[in-house]
Design a protein around this motif. Structure first.
Motif, PDB file in Angstrom:
ATOM      1  N   ARG B 224       0.832  -1.207   0.000  1.00 24.60           N
ATOM      2  CA  ARG B 224       0.000   0.000   0.000  1.00 24.60           C
ATOM      3  C   ARG B 224       0.873   1.266   0.000  1.00 24.60           C
ATOM      4  O   ARG B 224       0.568   2.241  -0.703  1.00 24.60           O
ATOM      5  N   VAL B 225       1.942   1.209   0.769  1.00 20.36           N
ATOM      6  CA  VAL B 225       2.849   2.365   0.816  1.00 20.36           C
ATOM      7  C   VAL B 225       3.440   2.633  -0.569  1.00 20.36           C
ATOM      8  O   VAL B 225       3.444   3.769  -1.049  1.00 20.36           O
ATOM      9  N   TYR B 227       2.477   1.407  -3.692  1.00 24.08           N
ATOM     10  CA  TYR B 227       1.594   1.635  -4.831  1.00 24.08           C
ATOM     11  C   TYR B 227       0.602   2.782  -4.627  1.00 24.08           C
ATOM     12  O   TYR B 227       0.138   3.375  -5.593  1.00 24.08           O
ATOM     13  N   ARG B 228       0.236   3.095  -3.397  1.00 22.52           N
ATOM     14  CA  ARG B 228      -0.717   4.188  -3.172  1.00 22.52           C
ATOM     15  C   ARG B 228      -0.019   5.524  -2.945  1.00 22.52           C
ATOM     16  O   ARG B 228      -0.544   6.570  -3.297  1.00 22.52           O
ATOM     17  N   HIS B 229       1.141   5.489  -2.366  1.00 18.19           N
ATOM     18  CA  HIS B 229       1.756   6.763  -1.971  1.00 18.19           C
ATOM     19  C   HIS B 229       3.074   7.053  -2.693  1.00 18.19           C
ATOM     20  O   HIS B 229       3.228   8.126  -3.277  1.00 18.19           O
ATOM     21  N   VAL B 230       3.994   6.106  -2.642  1.00 21.02           N
ATOM     22  CA  VAL B 230       5.311   6.369  -3.234  1.00 21.02           C
ATOM     23  C   VAL B 230       5.196   6.545  -4.751  1.00 21.02           C
ATOM     24  O   VAL B 230       5.734   7.496  -5.327  1.00 21.02           O
ATOM     25  N   LEU B 231       4.479   5.601  -5.368  1.00 17.74           N
ATOM     26  CA  LEU B 231       4.389   5.661  -6.833  1.00 17.74           C
ATOM     27  C   LEU B 231       3.724   6.951  -7.309  1.00 17.74           C
ATOM     28  O   LEU B 231       4.120   7.538  -8.309  1.00 17.74           O
ATOM     29  N   ARG B 232       2.727   7.398  -6.565  1.00 17.72           N
ATOM     30  CA  ARG B 232       2.023   8.617  -6.972  1.00 17.72           C
ATOM     31  C   ARG B 232       2.977   9.818  -6.958  1.00 17.72           C
ATOM     32  O   ARG B 232       2.939  10.680  -7.843  1.00 17.72           O
ATOM     33  N   ASN B 233       3.826   9.848  -5.979  1.00 19.59           N
ATOM     34  CA  ASN B 233       4.794  10.943  -5.897  1.00 19.59           C
ATOM     35  C   ASN B 233       5.943  10.784  -6.888  1.00 19.59           C
ATOM     36  O   ASN B 233       6.511  11.766  -7.346  1.00 19.59           O
ATOM     37  N   ALA B 234       6.254   9.506  -7.177  1.00 19.34           N
ATOM     38  CA  ALA B 234       7.376   9.262  -8.097  1.00 19.34           C
ATOM     39  C   ALA B 234       6.943   9.346  -9.548  1.00 19.34           C
ATOM     40  O   ALA B 234       7.774   9.393 -10.463  1.00 19.34           O
ATOM     41  N   ALA B 235       5.629   9.329  -9.781  1.00 23.00           N
ATOM     42  CA  ALA B 235       5.129   9.230 -11.158  1.00 23.00           C
ATOM     43  C   ALA B 235       5.408  10.488 -11.981  1.00 23.00           C
ATOM     44  O   ALA B 235       5.550  10.410 -13.205  1.00 23.00           O
ATOM     45  N   GLY B 236       5.506  11.652 -11.336  1.00 22.86           N
ATOM     46  CA  GLY B 236       5.671  12.909 -12.073  1.00 22.86           C
ATOM     47  C   GLY B 236       6.847  12.900 -13.035  1.00 22.86           C
ATOM     48  O   GLY B 236       6.650  13.019 -14.262  1.00 22.86           O
ATOM     49  N   PRO B 237       8.081  12.733 -12.532  1.00 18.73           N
ATOM     50  CA  PRO B 237       9.227  12.735 -13.443  1.00 18.73           C
ATOM     51  C   PRO B 237       9.141  11.627 -14.492  1.00 18.73           C
ATOM     52  O   PRO B 237       9.486  11.833 -15.661  1.00 18.73           O
ATOM     53  N   ALA B 238       8.663  10.442 -14.068  1.00 21.46           N
ATOM     54  CA  ALA B 238       8.585   9.318 -15.003  1.00 21.46           C
ATOM     55  C   ALA B 238       7.584   9.624 -16.120  1.00 21.46           C
ATOM     56  O   ALA B 238       7.811   9.298 -17.290  1.00 21.46           O
ATOM     57  N   LEU B 239       6.482  10.294 -15.741  1.00 15.21           N
ATOM     58  CA  LEU B 239       5.463  10.615 -16.730  1.00 15.21           C
ATOM     59  C   LEU B 239       6.000  11.595 -17.766  1.00 15.21           C
ATOM     60  O   LEU B 239       5.771  11.450 -18.967  1.00 15.21           O
ATOM     61  N   SER B 240       6.731  12.599 -17.287  1.00 14.65           N
ATOM     62  CA  SER B 240       7.322  13.565 -18.224  1.00 14.65           C
ATOM     63  C   SER B 240       8.254  12.840 -19.188  1.00 14.65           C
ATOM     64  O   SER B 240       8.253  13.088 -20.400  1.00 14.65           O
ATOM     65  N   TYR B 241       9.040  11.936 -18.638  1.00 13.09           N
ATOM     66  CA  TYR B 241      10.002  11.217 -19.473  1.00 13.09           C
ATOM     67  C   TYR B 241       9.279  10.306 -20.463  1.00 13.09           C
ATOM     68  O   TYR B 241       9.692  10.143 -21.609  1.00 13.09           O
ATOM     69  N   LEU B 242       8.173   9.719 -20.004  1.00  8.76           N
ATOM     70  CA  LEU B 242       7.392   8.850 -20.885  1.00  8.76           C
ATOM     71  C   LEU B 242       6.825   9.661 -22.059  1.00  8.76           C
ATOM     72  O   LEU B 242       6.757   9.177 -23.185  1.00  8.76           O
ATOM     73  N   GLY B 243       6.435  10.900 -21.782  1.00 10.62           N
ATOM     74  CA  GLY B 243       5.949  11.782 -22.847  1.00 10.62           C
ATOM     75  C   GLY B 243       7.017  12.025 -23.893  1.00 10.62           C
ATOM     76  O   GLY B 243       6.752  11.984 -25.099  1.00 10.62           O
ATOM     77  N   VAL B 244       8.231  12.259 -23.418  1.00 15.87           N
ATOM     78  CA  VAL B 244       9.345  12.446 -24.357  1.00 15.87           C
ATOM     79  C   VAL B 244       9.565  11.171 -25.160  1.00 15.87           C
ATOM     80  O   VAL B 244       9.794  11.202 -26.375  1.00 15.87           O
ATOM     81  N   GLN B 245       9.480  10.041 -24.467  1.00 14.74           N
ATOM     82  CA  GLN B 245       9.670   8.766 -25.147  1.00 14.74           C
ATOM     83  C   GLN B 245       8.612   8.535 -26.223  1.00 14.74           C
ATOM     84  O   GLN B 245       8.888   7.966 -27.268  1.00 14.74           O
ATOM     85  N   PHE B 246       7.382   8.985 -25.960  1.00 15.62           N
ATOM     86  CA  PHE B 246       6.302   8.817 -26.935  1.00 15.62           C
ATOM     87  C   PHE B 246       6.689   9.470 -28.263  1.00 15.62           C
ATOM     88  O   PHE B 246       6.533   8.883 -29.331  1.00 15.62           O
ATOM     89  N   VAL B 247       7.212  10.678 -28.169  1.00 11.86           N
ATOM     90  CA  VAL B 247       7.643  11.384 -29.382  1.00 11.86           C
ATOM     91  C   VAL B 247       8.776  10.610 -30.058  1.00 11.86           C
ATOM     92  O   VAL B 247       8.802  10.445 -31.279  1.00 11.86           O
TER      93      VAL B 247
END
Lengths: 514, 313
Positions: B224-225, B227-247
């Motif tokens: 729970r720690v 997947y509910r909390h750590v991942l949500r906070n860690a997702a920001g940078p990864a999401l930005s990078y995933l956007g770059v990867q999409f391009v």
């Protein structure tokens, strides 16, 4: 505990899902190119530049054109003319008027009836159209409908190859109602065995056809559906064949022949082209040395054709020094396959006699794509006798324009089709206005022999054809190396009969194996 | 939020304008006699001139550009100079193919990279080292080599998947999956390794935060720690990078589509560019630019959803 099990479970589920879908589609995949459901899937290296009949270019594109259009006459694999939309024909005494009787039971796929008026309109349009082959009808002064079933073609002078041309691009029949339609280039309206399904076709990649239910020659519709996929590299071609996704395709080159043979596929071979050096500047306009026949002969002696065939042609072909092939029985002379044996000393002697003992330089174009073996070998062999070859990189888009625009004295390794008759060879390669005579070299002997071929009796024409061949080889207008084998690969369900004068077998000669 | 979206869309329009202008003039610089190419080498000079006039090639480049722009703004992208097909038709018939590949590859990248990144960050030790090694390996091997290996083994040898071509989902979902699986796998390899490293780093950073210690001390399960909390906070940078990867994946699809003979945008882009089919190339650039702009907007919105502070930044 760290959630590694959850992670592994997620990954495993994903992998399992992929594996399951792959298994479920595996059977279909392996039968993807099979014809059990009545679909013939072919591969093509080119895509149709335009479906408009007046822009047709035949060759590798013929399969697209034959799928949707009929021609006035047809040609058998061994080059005999037989009826198609025209059931019979005859020439007048001086061979300047061709009268053709046409079928009266043919309809285009838009419902319009095919008749002599439609045929006349198509011929006139082709002559005035954008096809690079429109000079096929350059002697035609008039095409007219005598009545609905009789077509009369009037020529300014005889054209010995006219019937053959009418079996190819010049004879394609498109519905006149579709002339100049906005989608004419991508939505053909013909009377052929198949109809293009534009909703399933992806222009430039995949062309899907369904059987024409009203086709007048159902015996030639060997399949219910036809798909033509575009594969433009050898690895993709090999993957498509070995992945079971095509029934047949014309290989780009012979580099994968052994691999496909060992995997159990049938390969049909035939000789179509001649590969070598085109010694174009015979008047010495760019490279004065090349005006001297001894220099051109020296170039011929300087090349080791056996090594060239092995090094640049995968050993698949026949070495030659002539631009005519055995299927042209009137012109071909077997002794001219070995007129210039590899003899560098003789080459040096001829250069010395011509006043070029210290050699000279010549610039040739080099394409960035493909093997460099042929260029390396040319540079080496000609360099050995003192001829300095400078290859310049030439963009593919500009290649033909620059060569036909007389920007190069000589061109290396461009495969040119060995036309089926001497008349065609003269028209495309030898006469002053021929496409492959960019410097417009005019030779009275060539023109005189071509005239005899055009207007003489069949005996006179045959003798002149052979003489023209001998003369061109003696004058070293070219330095041919070999006739490479064309290769068409088919799977175990399909049989094919190659067309001797075309890069792609004719569609009706690709059939299911019984 | 409304102003945020408007601001992003406005900057997207500027980006599209700059890209299309640059592309148009670059295409003319690369030059060549396009009219001659269209009508064929054997055409008369009159026919070449007539074609050039018909296409407007005899006008100034600026005049041609403004003409194209005025039509494009009204939604008319013109027709291919070489086969007459409307550009919008040429693109729409292929867009779903490329998007199948790129969206499939992005989703798979997100799942695999998250799993690998979290495992590496939380387990440490040999698991971390193996994931890092795989990351370097995945990055080092070009995706076209992976494509060749996959197709040789899984399609040609074992016939598990289609070696070439593409089947529409509507025609056969299983054949669709069979046709896109190998191209997607080839595309994701490099992307997974990069994004997994981002996820790993972000999770390690998040795990060091005080709130994680607090959550653990309150007796929450580790799952729970994470997947509910750590991942949500860690997702920001990864999401930005995933956007770059999409391009990046759109670019990678150009090569992969060639290898698998897939009728996507990449295949037509290569052909149109080498021919000099300017209306088609311009249409492709415009569509790609729009996709990138929309994607960036979606990434920004997702960032805002994950972290409310971003919305007010």
């Amino acid at each position: 505990m760290v959630p590694i099990r959850t992670a592994v479970l997620a990954a495993s589920t994903l992998a399992l899902a992929l594996a399951m879908t792959s298994c479920s589609s595996g059977t279909e995949s392996s039968s993807g190119g099979q014809n059990s459901n009545g679909t013939l899937t072919l591969g093509s290296v080119v895509l149709p530049s335009s479906y408009a009949a007046d822009a047709a270019v035949w060759g590798n594109q013929s399969v697209y054109e034959q799928a949707v259009y009929d021609t006035l006459v047809r040609e058998t694999p061994d080059l005999k003319i037989e009826p198609s939309l025209a059931t019979s024909w005859s020439y007048n005494a001086d061979k300047t008027v061709l009268t053709m009787k046409l079928r009266t039971d043919v309809k285009f796929s838009d419902g319009t009836a095919f008749n002599a008026d439609a045929a006349a309109q198509n011929l006139t349009r082709f002559k005035n159209g954008t096809s690079s082959l429109r000079n096929y009808l350059s002697q035609m002064t008039k095409a007219e409908a005598v009545d609905a079933a009789t077509l009369r073609i009037t020529l300014s002078e005889p054209n010995p190859a006219l019937l053959q041309y009418l079996s190819q691009a010049a004879g394609l029949q498109q519905s006149p109602k579709s002339f100049d339609a906005p989608d004419e280039a991508t939505n053909p309206v013909g009377s052929g065995p198949y109809i293009l399904d534009t909703s399933k076709t992806v222009v430039g990649s995949k062309y899907v056809y369904k059987k024409n239910p009203d086709y007048w020659a159902p015996q030639d519709q060997h399949y219910n559906d036809l798909v033509i996929n575009v594969y433009q590299t050898t690895p993709t071609q090999v993957n498509a064949v070995r992945g079971g996704q095509v029934n047949g395709l014309a290989l780009i080159d012979n580099s994968a022949v052994d691999q496909l043979k060992s995997a159990g596929y049938d390969i049909e071979n035939w000789e179509l082209n001649v590969v070598g050096l085109l010694l174009l500047d015979r008047d010495g306009k760019l490279t004065p040395a090349m005006k001297d026949v001894r220099v051109r002969q020296a170039i011929n002696y300087a090349i080791d054709r056996d090594a060239m065939l092995k090094g640049a042609g995968q050993g698949m072909g026949t070495t030659t020094t002539q631009f005519f092939k055995p299927s042209d029985t009137a012109s071909y002379d077997k002794s001219l396959d070995s007129k210039y044996p590899y003899d560098p000393d003789k080459a040096k002697q001829l250069l010395q006699e011509a006043g070029y003992g210290n050699g000279f330089s010549v610039t040739m174009p080099q394409l960035a794509t493909g093997s460099t073996a042929q260029y390396d070998l040319v540079k080496q062999y000609l360099g050995d006798v003192g001829i300095n070859v400078k290859f310049v990189n030439e963009p593919a888009n500009n290649f033909l324009a620059d060569v036909s625009g007389a920007k190069f004295s000589a061109v290396s390794a461009l495969p040119l089709q060995a036309d089926p008759t001497a008349w065609q060879v003269a028209n495309f390669k030898l006469l002053p206005d021929a496409t492959w005579n960019p410097f417009h070299t005019a030779d009275p002997e060539v023109e005189s022999l071509a005239k005899t071929i055009q207007t003489g009796s069949s005996t006179e024409a045959a003798a002149a054809s052979k003489e023209l061949n001998r003369y061109i080889v003696d004058q070293a207008w070219f330095a041919p190396w070999y006739r490479p084998l064309q290769s068409f690969v088919v799977d175990s369900n399909t049989k094919v009969t190659p067309q001797q004068d075309n890069a792609y077998p004719y569609l009706w000669n690709i059939e299911p194996k019984s | 939020m409304y102003r945020f979206i408007v601001r992003r869309l406005a900057s997207g329009v500027v980006l599209i304008a700059i890209l299309t202008t640059l592309t148009f003039f670059l295409l003319y610089l690369s030059g060549g006699d396009i009219a001659r190419r269209i009508v064929g080498e054997g055409a008369t000079e009159e026919a070449v001139q007539a074609k050039a006039h018909e296409l407007g090639l005899d006008r100034s480049v600026w005049s041609q550009f403004t003409d194209w722009l005025s039509h494009a703004v009204s939604g008319d992208l013109g027709s291919s100079w070489f086969n007459g097909q409307p550009v919008s038709d040429a693109i729409s018939s292929r867009l779903s193919v490329t998007l199948s590949l790129v969206i499939g590859a992005t989703l798979l990248t997100a799942v695999l990279a998250t799993v690998l990144g979290v495992v590496a960050a939380t387990r440490g030790g040999w698991v971390d080292r193996v994931v890092q090694f795989l990351g370097v390996l995945g990055h080092a091997i070009p995706n076209f080599l992976i494509a060749i290996g996959l197709v040789s083994l899984l399609a040609v040898q074992w016939h598990w998947f289609d070696a070439t071509g593409y089947t529409e989902f509507a025609d056969s979902p299983s054949r669709w999956l069979s046709s896109i699986t190998l191209p997607v796998l080839a595309l994701v390899t490099g992307a997974v390794s990069s994004v997994a490293q981002q996820v790993r780093g972000a999770v390690i950073d998040a795990l060091r935060q005080d709130y994680v210690r607090t959550l653990r001390s309150r007796g929450l399960s580790e799952t729970r720690v994470i997947y509910r909390h750590v991942l949500r906070n860690a997702a920001g940078p990864a999401l930005s990078y995933l956007g770059v990867q999409f391009v990046g994946l759109i670019g990678g699809a150009v090569i992969i589509e060639q290898i698998f003979a897939i009728p996507g945008l990449g295949q037509v882009a290569v052909g149109a560019t080498s021919q000099g089919d300017i209306p088609l190339v311009m249409g492709l650039v415009m569509v790609t630019a729009v996709i990138v702009v929309v994607l960036n907007l979606l990434v920004d919105l997702a960032q805002g959803w994950l972290n409310p502070k971003v919305r007010h930044a």
